[in-house]
Motif scaffolding. Structure first.
Motif, PDB file in Angstrom:
ATOM      1  N   ASN A 198       0.839  -1.188   0.000  1.00  0.00           N
ATOM      2  CA  ASN A 198       0.000   0.000   0.000  1.00  0.00           C
ATOM      3  C   ASN A 198       0.880   1.245   0.000  1.00  0.00           C
ATOM      4  OD1 ASN A 198      -2.142   1.800   0.267  1.00  0.00           O
ATOM      5  ND2 ASN A 198      -2.393   1.422   2.468  1.00  0.00           N
ATOM      6  N   LEU A 199       0.510   2.241  -0.790  1.00  0.00           N
ATOM      7  CA  LEU A 199       1.333   3.448  -0.902  1.00  0.00           C
ATOM      8  C   LEU A 199       1.586   4.096   0.452  1.00  0.00           C
ATOM      9  CD1 LEU A 199       2.776   5.430  -2.809  1.00  0.00           C
ATOM     10  CD2 LEU A 199       0.611   6.693  -2.973  1.00  0.00           C
ATOM     11  N   ALA A 200       0.574   4.134   1.304  1.00  0.00           N
ATOM     12  CA  ALA A 200       0.733   4.779   2.608  1.00  0.00           C
ATOM     13  C   ALA A 200       1.712   4.026   3.507  1.00  0.00           C
ATOM     14  CB  ALA A 200      -0.625   4.900   3.304  1.00  0.00           C
ATOM     15  N   GLU A 201       1.984   2.749   3.201  1.00  0.00           N
ATOM     16  CA  GLU A 201       2.893   1.943   4.015  1.00  0.00           C
ATOM     17  C   GLU A 201       4.277   1.792   3.383  1.00  0.00           C
ATOM     18  OE1 GLU A 201       0.735  -1.678   4.227  1.00  0.00           O
ATOM     19  OE2 GLU A 201      -0.866  -0.860   5.491  1.00  0.00           O
ATOM     20  N   THR A 202       4.474   2.424   2.214  1.00  0.00           N
ATOM     21  CA  THR A 202       5.705   2.204   1.465  1.00  0.00           C
ATOM     22  C   THR A 202       6.926   2.783   2.156  1.00  0.00           C
ATOM     23  OG1 THR A 202       4.511   2.075  -0.631  1.00  0.00           O
ATOM     24  CG2 THR A 202       6.847   2.629  -0.748  1.00  0.00           C
ATOM     25  N   TYR A 203       6.812   3.966   2.734  1.00  0.00           N
ATOM     26  CA  TYR A 203       7.955   4.593   3.402  1.00  0.00           C
ATOM     27  C   TYR A 203       8.522   3.649   4.461  1.00  0.00           C
ATOM     28  CZ  TYR A 203      10.758   8.179   5.781  1.00  0.00           C
ATOM     29  OH  TYR A 203      11.789   8.901   6.344  1.00  0.00           O
ATOM     30  N   ALA A 204       7.643   3.123   5.300  1.00  0.00           N
ATOM     31  CA  ALA A 204       8.103   2.231   6.375  1.00  0.00           C
ATOM     32  C   ALA A 204       8.704   0.955   5.800  1.00  0.00           C
ATOM     33  CB  ALA A 204       6.945   1.901   7.311  1.00  0.00           C
ATOM     34  N   ALA A 205       8.115   0.446   4.720  1.00  0.00           N
ATOM     35  CA  ALA A 205       8.634  -0.773   4.109  1.00  0.00           C
ATOM     36  C   ALA A 205      10.034  -0.564   3.543  1.00  0.00           C
ATOM     37  CB  ALA A 205       7.683  -1.242   3.009  1.00  0.00           C
ATOM     38  N   LEU A 206      10.285   0.586   2.955  1.00  0.00           N
ATOM     39  CA  LEU A 206      11.612   0.887   2.436  1.00  0.00           C
ATOM     40  C   LEU A 206      12.603   1.150   3.571  1.00  0.00           C
ATOM     41  CD1 LEU A 206      10.644   3.219  -0.541  1.00  0.00           C
ATOM     42  CD2 LEU A 206      11.304   0.818  -0.649  1.00  0.00           C
ATOM     43  N   GLN A 207      12.136   1.810   4.596  1.00  0.00           N
ATOM     44  CA  GLN A 207      13.004   2.125   5.734  1.00  0.00           C
ATOM     45  C   GLN A 207      13.468   0.867   6.453  1.00  0.00           C
ATOM     46  OE1 GLN A 207      11.094   4.309   8.967  1.00  0.00           O
ATOM     47  NE2 GLN A 207      12.917   5.598   9.176  1.00  0.00           N
ATOM     48  N   THR A 208      12.604  -0.128   6.530  1.00  0.00           N
ATOM     49  CA  THR A 208      12.924  -1.363   7.253  1.00  0.00           C
ATOM     50  C   THR A 208      13.435  -2.463   6.318  1.00  0.00           C
ATOM     51  OG1 THR A 208      10.617  -2.079   7.053  1.00  0.00           O
ATOM     52  CG2 THR A 208      11.238  -0.878   9.048  1.00  0.00           C
ATOM     53  N   ARG A 209      13.623  -2.127   5.043  1.00  0.00           N
ATOM     54  CA  ARG A 209      14.167  -3.031   4.030  1.00  0.00           C
ATOM     55  C   ARG A 209      13.248  -4.218   3.732  1.00  0.00           C
ATOM     56  NH1 ARG A 209      19.599  -2.442   2.830  1.00  0.00           N
ATOM     57  NH2 ARG A 209      19.150  -3.980   1.199  1.00  0.00           N
ATOM     58  N   VAL A 210      11.954  -4.053   3.978  1.00  0.00           N
ATOM     59  CA  VAL A 210      10.999  -5.027   3.458  1.00  0.00           C
ATOM     60  C   VAL A 210      11.095  -5.052   1.942  1.00  0.00           C
ATOM     61  CG1 VAL A 210       8.533  -5.555   3.209  1.00  0.00           C
ATOM     62  CG2 VAL A 210       9.455  -4.862   5.439  1.00  0.00           C
ATOM     63  N   ALA A 211      11.390  -3.888   1.360  1.00  0.00           N
ATOM     64  CA  ALA A 211      11.649  -3.773  -0.076  1.00  0.00           C
ATOM     65  C   ALA A 211      12.947  -3.005  -0.271  1.00  0.00           C
ATOM     66  CB  ALA A 211      10.497  -3.070  -0.783  1.00  0.00           C
ATOM     67  N   ASP A 212      13.645  -3.310  -1.371  1.00  0.00           N
ATOM     68  CA  ASP A 212      14.902  -2.631  -1.678  1.00  0.00           C
ATOM     69  C   ASP A 212      14.679  -1.301  -2.391  1.00  0.00           C
ATOM     70  OD1 ASP A 212      16.438  -4.845  -0.763  1.00  0.00           O
ATOM     71  OD2 ASP A 212      16.112  -5.859  -2.688  1.00  0.00           O
ATOM     72  N   GLY A 213      13.503  -1.113  -2.934  1.00  0.00           N
ATOM     73  CA  GLY A 213      13.229   0.104  -3.679  1.00  0.00           C
ATOM     74  C   GLY A 213      11.791   0.149  -4.128  1.00  0.00           C
ATOM     75  N   MET A 214      11.472   1.186  -4.865  1.00  0.00           N
ATOM     76  CA  MET A 214      10.131   1.336  -5.424  1.00  0.00           C
ATOM     77  C   MET A 214      10.251   1.981  -6.797  1.00  0.00           C
ATOM     78  SD  MET A 214       8.530   4.687  -3.466  1.00  0.00           S
ATOM     79  CE  MET A 214       7.185   4.945  -4.618  1.00  0.00           C
ATOM     80  N   GLU A 215       9.162   1.981  -7.526  1.00  0.00           N
ATOM     81  CA  GLU A 215       9.133   2.680  -8.804  1.00  0.00           C
ATOM     82  C   GLU A 215       7.931   3.622  -8.778  1.00  0.00           C
ATOM     83  OE1 GLU A 215       6.536   1.795 -11.444  1.00  0.00           O
ATOM     84  OE2 GLU A 215       5.681   1.122  -9.560  1.00  0.00           O
ATOM     85  N   ASN A 216       8.169   4.855  -9.226  1.00  0.00           N
ATOM     86  CA  ASN A 216       7.082   5.829  -9.267  1.00  0.00           C
ATOM     87  C   ASN A 216       7.581   7.072  -9.981  1.00  0.00           C
ATOM     88  OD1 ASN A 216       4.460   6.959  -8.613  1.00  0.00           O
ATOM     89  ND2 ASN A 216       4.450   5.539  -6.890  1.00  0.00           N
ATOM     90  N   SER A 217       6.705   8.040 -10.135  1.00  0.00           N
ATOM     91  CA  SER A 217       7.082   9.299 -10.774  1.00  0.00           C
ATOM     92  C   SER A 217       7.837  10.186  -9.793  1.00  0.00           C
ATOM     93  CB  SER A 217       5.829  10.026 -11.266  1.00  0.00           C
ATOM     94  OG  SER A 217       5.015  10.381 -10.160  1.00  0.00           O
ATOM     95  N   LEU A 218       8.572  11.154 -10.319  1.00  0.00           N
ATOM     96  CA  LEU A 218       9.328  12.045  -9.442  1.00  0.00           C
ATOM     97  C   LEU A 218       8.438  12.815  -8.469  1.00  0.00           C
ATOM     98  CD1 LEU A 218      12.206  13.552 -11.621  1.00  0.00           C
ATOM     99  CD2 LEU A 218      12.069  11.357 -10.431  1.00  0.00           C
ATOM    100  N   PRO A 219       7.312  13.417  -8.915  1.00  0.00           N
ATOM    101  CA  PRO A 219       6.459  14.109  -7.946  1.00  0.00           C
ATOM    102  C   PRO A 219       5.942  13.192  -6.846  1.00  0.00           C
ATOM    103  CG  PRO A 219       5.958  14.880 -10.145  1.00  0.00           C
ATOM    104  CD  PRO A 219       6.868  13.692 -10.298  1.00  0.00           C
ATOM    105  N   GLN A 220       5.665  11.941  -7.174  1.00  0.00           N
ATOM    106  CA  GLN A 220       5.203  11.008  -6.151  1.00  0.00           C
ATOM    107  C   GLN A 220       6.336  10.637  -5.205  1.00  0.00           C
ATOM    108  OE1 GLN A 220       2.419  10.472  -5.069  1.00  0.00           O
ATOM    109  NE2 GLN A 220       1.589   8.441  -5.482  1.00  0.00           N
TER     110      GLN A 220
END
Length: 338
Positions: A198-220
């Motif tokens: 979920n987009l709202a949970e992505t920051y925490a997932a990246l911070q805790t290395r649940v994911a190595d990265g994400m893909e999205n537009s620059l404004p997002q």
């Protein structure tokens, strides 16, 4: 500026109140209070431009039409809001073409990898003509009234582990994607390991290395502030995504003609403002993100597209979307795949 009614932080108050009958949008008529859900953060131009539109609708109708916007996934994730919209629990939603594909597959076709060369052919394809008509018809079958799309941009990859310079750099990369079969297929074909978050949970997932990265537009990327916990920005431009403004069909059809005309006019104006604001943000976004410490690279995109062709990506999606829809797409993109 957002009004207190336009953005409310208590998601529990967001359900659609039963529409009160009225025949004219004028003082003295019963007020119509409706809800609109959105996954977009408050800083995203889709949110700010819709806030302006809803304030204008409220003012021009003398408060008779009061649409409350709940941004930042306050009413649930995109799939949940789509379900709420179809049931009539909310009257409107803003939802990405990529996630809408799980409901109406053809809605995802603008996101075919490396399809559009820029915005001129993109808007020509989506604002009118055979492809646009097919997508609108596919959404109508699910009881949804579609307005024009707001821009969510050509998408890039941001990671904490390495820049993406070649296809091999994606091998095994745990990358966050929205709930989109098309994007999931794209990254699997390139050897990555896509995961839906979920987009709202992505920051925490990246911070805790649940994911190595994400893909999205620059404004997002800017709006979600994930640059705070990532290091490398690779301008892959692999896909485009937009957000449909949708209405619950029976609720929309039940409004008087003058109310529908008022809402549609301001939604259309909001789309125009949003697209202009988004282009400006996108143009300036790379410099801002460099200033925040991101290491930026722009890989050659031809090898990525060639790898997708070899993996059968384009052949698969031509089969899934159908030859007629694919031909309508290629009118604006040129040939895609073998």
């Amino acid at each position: 500026m957002p009004t207190r009614r336009t953005i409310v932080r208590g998601a529990g108050l967001g359900l659609l109140l039963s529409p009160l009958p009225f025949r004219r949008v004028q003082a003295g008529a019963d007020a119509l209070r409706l809800s609109m859900g959105s996954p977009m953060p408050q800083a995203h131009p889709a949110t700010t431009c819709l806030v302006e539109a809803l304030d204008a609708i409220r003012a021009e109708s003398d408060g008779r039409i009061d649409i409350t916007l709940y941004p930042d996934s306050q009413l649930g994730n995109e799939l949940s809001m789509q379900s709420q919209l179809r049931s009539g629990a909310i009257a409107f939603t803003l939802t990405s073409a990529s996630s809408l594909q799980t409901l109406a597959p053809l809605a995802g076709i603008p996101g075919v990898a490396y399809a559009f060369s820029g915005y001129v052919p993109l808007w020509a394809a989506l604002d009118s003509g055979p492809l646009s008509e097919r997508i609108h018809d596919s959404l109508a079958k699910f009881g949804l009234k579609a307005f024009r799309l707001v821009d969510n941009g050509f998408r890039d990859v941001i990671t904490s582990v390495r820049p993406i310079a070649t296809v091999s750099d994606l091998q095994g990369l745990k990358i966050r994607v929205p709930p989109s079969p098309l994007l999931t297929s794209l990254f699997r074909a390139l050897g990555a390991s896509p995961t839906t978050i979920n987009l709202a949970e992505t920051y925490a997932a990246l911070q805790t290395r649940v994911a190595d990265g994400m893909e999205n537009s620059l404004p997002q990327i800017e709006a979600t502030r994930v640059y705070e916990v990532q290091k490398y920005l690779s301008r892959t431009g692999h896909s485009w995504d937009g957000l449909w403004i949708l209405a619950h069909g029976r609720t929309w059809d039940g409004l008087p003609a003058d109310a529908r005309a008022l809402i549609a006019r301001h939604f259309d104006a909001a789309v125009e403002r949003q697209r202009q604001a988004f282009v400006q943000m996108n143009t300036q976004g790379e410099a801002r993100l460099r200033a925040k410490g991101l290491v930026v690279n722009t890989p050659d995109r031809a090898p990525f597209r060639a790898a997708l062709e070899r993996a059968g990506y384009y052949a698969e999606w031509k089969g899934r979307f159908g030859a007629e829809a694919w031909t309508a797409l290629e009118r604006h993109t040129g040939p895609l795949g073998a």
